[in-house]
Motif scaffolding. Structure first.
Motif, PDB file in Angstrom:
ATOM      1  N   GLN A 310       1.007  -1.100  -0.015  1.00  0.00           N
ATOM      2  CA  GLN A 310      -0.040  -0.010   0.081  1.00  0.00           C
ATOM      3  C   GLN A 310       0.732   1.201   0.059  1.00  0.00           C
ATOM      4  N   GLU A 311       2.054   1.294   0.976  1.00  0.00           N
ATOM      5  CA  GLU A 311       2.677   2.456   0.928  1.00  0.00           C
ATOM      6  C   GLU A 311       3.683   2.718  -0.498  1.00  0.00           C
ATOM      7  N   SER A 312       4.164   1.526  -1.142  1.00  0.00           N
ATOM      8  CA  SER A 312       4.789   1.564  -2.089  1.00  0.00           C
ATOM      9  C   SER A 312       3.906   1.982  -3.255  1.00  0.00           C
ATOM     10  N   ALA A 313       2.600   1.614  -3.350  1.00  0.00           N
ATOM     11  CA  ALA A 313       1.747   2.056  -4.510  1.00  0.00           C
ATOM     12  C   ALA A 313       1.491   3.620  -4.191  1.00  0.00           C
ATOM     13  N   ALA A 314       1.213   3.962  -3.046  1.00  0.00           N
ATOM     14  CA  ALA A 314       0.981   5.106  -2.492  1.00  0.00           C
ATOM     15  C   ALA A 314       2.156   6.294  -3.090  1.00  0.00           C
ATOM     16  N   SER A 315       3.164   5.863  -3.104  1.00  0.00           N
ATOM     17  CA  SER A 315       4.391   6.801  -3.682  1.00  0.00           C
ATOM     18  C   SER A 315       4.360   6.649  -5.283  1.00  0.00           C
ATOM     19  N   ASN A 316       3.778   5.731  -5.871  1.00  0.00           N
ATOM     20  CA  ASN A 316       3.740   5.805  -7.317  1.00  0.00           C
ATOM     21  C   ASN A 316       2.582   6.368  -7.885  1.00  0.00           C
ATOM     22  N   PHE A 317       1.614   6.837  -7.227  1.00  0.00           N
ATOM     23  CA  PHE A 317       0.285   7.262  -7.452  1.00  0.00           C
ATOM     24  C   PHE A 317       0.074   8.540  -6.798  1.00  0.00           C
ATOM     25  N   HIS A 318      -0.916   9.437  -7.472  1.00  0.00           N
ATOM     26  CA  HIS A 318      -1.335  10.806  -6.726  1.00  0.00           C
ATOM     27  C   HIS A 318      -2.475  10.398  -5.864  1.00  0.00           C
ATOM     28  N   THR A 319      -2.351  10.031  -4.592  1.00  0.00           N
ATOM     29  CA  THR A 319      -3.388   9.625  -3.843  1.00  0.00           C
ATOM     30  C   THR A 319      -4.233  10.881  -3.436  1.00  0.00           C
ATOM     31  N   ALA A 320      -3.734  12.033  -3.560  1.00  0.00           N
ATOM     32  CA  ALA A 320      -4.917  13.139  -3.408  1.00  0.00           C
ATOM     33  C   ALA A 320      -6.126  13.413  -4.490  1.00  0.00           C
ATOM     34  N   THR A 321      -5.912  12.364  -5.642  1.00  0.00           N
ATOM     35  CA  THR A 321      -7.124  12.231  -6.542  1.00  0.00           C
ATOM     36  C   THR A 321      -7.641  10.816  -6.168  1.00  0.00           C
ATOM     37  N   GLU A 322      -9.145  10.897  -6.616  1.00  0.00           N
ATOM     38  CA  GLU A 322      -9.937   9.629  -6.417  1.00  0.00           C
ATOM     39  C   GLU A 322      -9.292   8.656  -7.035  1.00  0.00           C
ATOM     40  N   GLN A 323      -8.813   8.921  -8.413  1.00  0.00           N
ATOM     41  CA  GLN A 323      -8.151   7.802  -9.386  1.00  0.00           C
ATOM     42  C   GLN A 323      -6.923   7.320  -8.847  1.00  0.00           C
ATOM     43  N   GLY A 324      -6.131   8.288  -8.051  1.00  0.00           N
ATOM     44  CA  GLY A 324      -5.111   7.778  -7.291  1.00  0.00           C
ATOM     45  C   GLY A 324      -5.266   6.901  -6.277  1.00  0.00           C
ATOM     46  N   ALA A 325      -6.273   7.335  -5.462  1.00  0.00           N
ATOM     47  CA  ALA A 325      -6.567   6.243  -4.332  1.00  0.00           C
ATOM     48  C   ALA A 325      -7.223   4.999  -4.826  1.00  0.00           C
ATOM     49  N   ALA A 326      -7.776   4.865  -6.117  1.00  0.00           N
ATOM     50  CA  ALA A 326      -8.452   3.764  -6.458  1.00  0.00           C
ATOM     51  C   ALA A 326      -7.287   2.686  -6.866  1.00  0.00           C
ATOM     52  N   ALA A 327      -6.164   3.754  -7.619  1.00  0.00           N
ATOM     53  CA  ALA A 327      -5.144   2.623  -8.053  1.00  0.00           C
ATOM     54  C   ALA A 327      -4.343   2.298  -6.990  1.00  0.00           C
ATOM     55  N   VAL A 328      -4.152   2.882  -5.800  1.00  0.00           N
ATOM     56  CA  VAL A 328      -3.451   2.269  -4.791  1.00  0.00           C
ATOM     57  C   VAL A 328      -4.339   1.017  -4.458  1.00  0.00           C
ATOM     58  N   GLU A 329      -5.627   1.208  -4.133  1.00  0.00           N
ATOM     59  CA  GLU A 329      -6.437   0.014  -3.713  1.00  0.00           C
ATOM     60  C   GLU A 329      -6.435  -1.143  -4.831  1.00  0.00           C
ATOM     61  N   ALA A 330      -6.475  -0.851  -5.763  1.00  0.00           N
ATOM     62  CA  ALA A 330      -6.031  -1.685  -7.095  1.00  0.00           C
ATOM     63  C   ALA A 330      -5.058  -2.421  -6.871  1.00  0.00           C
ATOM     64  N   ALA A 331      -3.863  -1.898  -6.564  1.00  0.00           N
ATOM     65  CA  ALA A 331      -2.467  -2.427  -6.187  1.00  0.00           C
ATOM     66  C   ALA A 331      -2.574  -3.323  -5.184  1.00  0.00           C
TER      67      ALA A 331
END
Length: 386
Positions: A310-331
């Motif tokens: 989760q932390e690794s994915a958060a560093s790769n995506f912009h978690t401030a956006t809904e799409q970024g948060a969804a990408a972290v969850e998908a990872a």
């Protein structure tokens, strides 16, 4: 041109009234007959505004077109109130108020008819015409103000956009009706003081000063009120078709994520395989079932959800956006699926997604899972990286 406009609208409204009363099957919903009466009265009102209709009617009884037009307007005003009462009040209270309005309508029509007959049998005078107008404009003004207050109040209380918009359109129609009422009141005062007469010029144009108040304003009022009251019913099948289309597309878009989850955890599937492959019969139920199954699958993966991923994915995506948060969850979900197949539990379990926990209804849940499913397919690999 004037004949074409008014007679065309009368024919259209009469057709809609026939469909509303006869073409909707049984049992008919509350307000069906009142709405049919409303549309029929409006059709009669539009027809009575047409010079051709007036000429034919008055070739039989002189000046009767005026009486027919006024009675149709009062009937339409009463029908508008009846529809509003039946939709917004308890049945007993609605019936009580409708009975009172019908009694007032009957009294007004009888009085107007008696004064009209008196005019026909005696020398016509401005004062008698003023007396004729008085019950007509009094009841019409009372009905318009009554409905305007209800429309404004209900437009603020309703949650459906189509109903809110329709009531606001109807309220705009009431404004044009009040313009007509004020115009008629000035005529009553003028006639009572002997400052005018009861003669009526035929309207060849809808924008001349007198015709704008006497014909165009009530015609616009009829059109806008009718449109406002029928708008939600017209939009309903369109919105339902759009909703089913969205549900079907969402169902299919969630398929890749659902297939991986159900293959790893068959227990999350709520029904047999042949039922979950198609939602042609009930798109709402099928989508709701798929959302529940995916949510159950994600919940079942909790022991395998790695905080490190989760932390690794958060560093790769912009978690401030809904799409970024969804990408972290998908990872996290993709990595958790891989670990569950290998039997590896997470050293430190990742907390649930804050964005997922904030959803409060099926549509919001679906929109979130659509973002997760899109990222699951397109944006992340098995290691949680883009």
């Amino acid at each position: 041109m004037t004949n074409a406009v008014f007679l065309g609208m009368a024919l259209l409204l009469a057709s809609i009234a026939g469909y509303w009363v006869l073409g909707r099957g049984t049992p008919r919903p509350t307000g069906t007959w009142a709405m049919g009466a409303l549309l029929g009265s409006f059709a009669m009102a539009f027809a009575s505004y047409a010079p051709l209709f007036r000429n034919v009617a008055e070739s039989i009884v002189p000046h009767v077109g005026r009486l027919l037009s006024n009675c149709a307007s009062l009937g339409a005003a009463t029908a508008v109130l009846a529809v509003s009462f039946q939709l917004n009040l308890e049945p007993y209270e609605a019936r009580r108020r409708i009975r009172v309005r019908l009694a007032l309508l009957t009294a007004s029509v009888v009085t107007m008819t008696a004064l009209f007959a008196y005019e026909q049998l005696t020398a016509r005078s401005p004062q008698v015409y003023a007396l004729y107008l008085l019950p007509y404009i009094s009841f019409l003004g009372f009905s318009v103000v009554d409905f305007l207050m209800q429309a404004v109040r209900q437009s603020k209380a309703t949650r459906r956009d189509s109903i809110r918009g329709g009531l606001r359109v109807a309220a705009a129609g009431c404004v044009f009706a009040l313009v007509y009422v004020v115009y008629k009141l000035t005529r009553i005062v003028g006639l009572g003081l002997g400052l005018g007469d009861e003669t009526h010029a035929q309207c060849s144009s809808l924008v001349t000063s007198t015709c704008a108040f006497s014909v165009t304003s009530p015609a616009l009022a009829v059109l806008l009120i009718c449109l406002g009251l029928t708008w939600p019913a017209v939009l309903y099948p369109i919105n339902q078709a759009r909703r089913r289309r969205w549900e079907t597309r969402s169902f299919e878009s969630l398929r890749p994520l659902w297939q991986d989850l159900s293959a790893a955890m068959p227990q999350i599937v709520l029904s047999s395989a042949e039922d979950v492959d198609s939602i042609s019969d009930d798109s709402d139920f099928g989508l709701q079932r798929r959302v529940i199954e995916i949510s159950d699958g994600i919940l079942a993966l909790r022991p395998y959800r790695s905080r490190r991923v989760q932390e690794s994915a958060a560093s790769n995506f912009h978690t401030a956006t809904e799409q970024g948060a969804a990408a972290v969850e998908a990872a996290v979900v993709r990595a958790a699926l891989a670990d569950s197949k290998a039997g590896r539990y997470a050293d430190e379990v990742a907390p649930p997604s804050v964005d997922a926990a904030a959803r409060e209804d099926l549509r919001a849940d679906t929109q979130w899972l659509l973002l997760v499913a899109d990222a699951y397919v397109e944006r992340v690999g098995d290691d949680g990286r883009p």
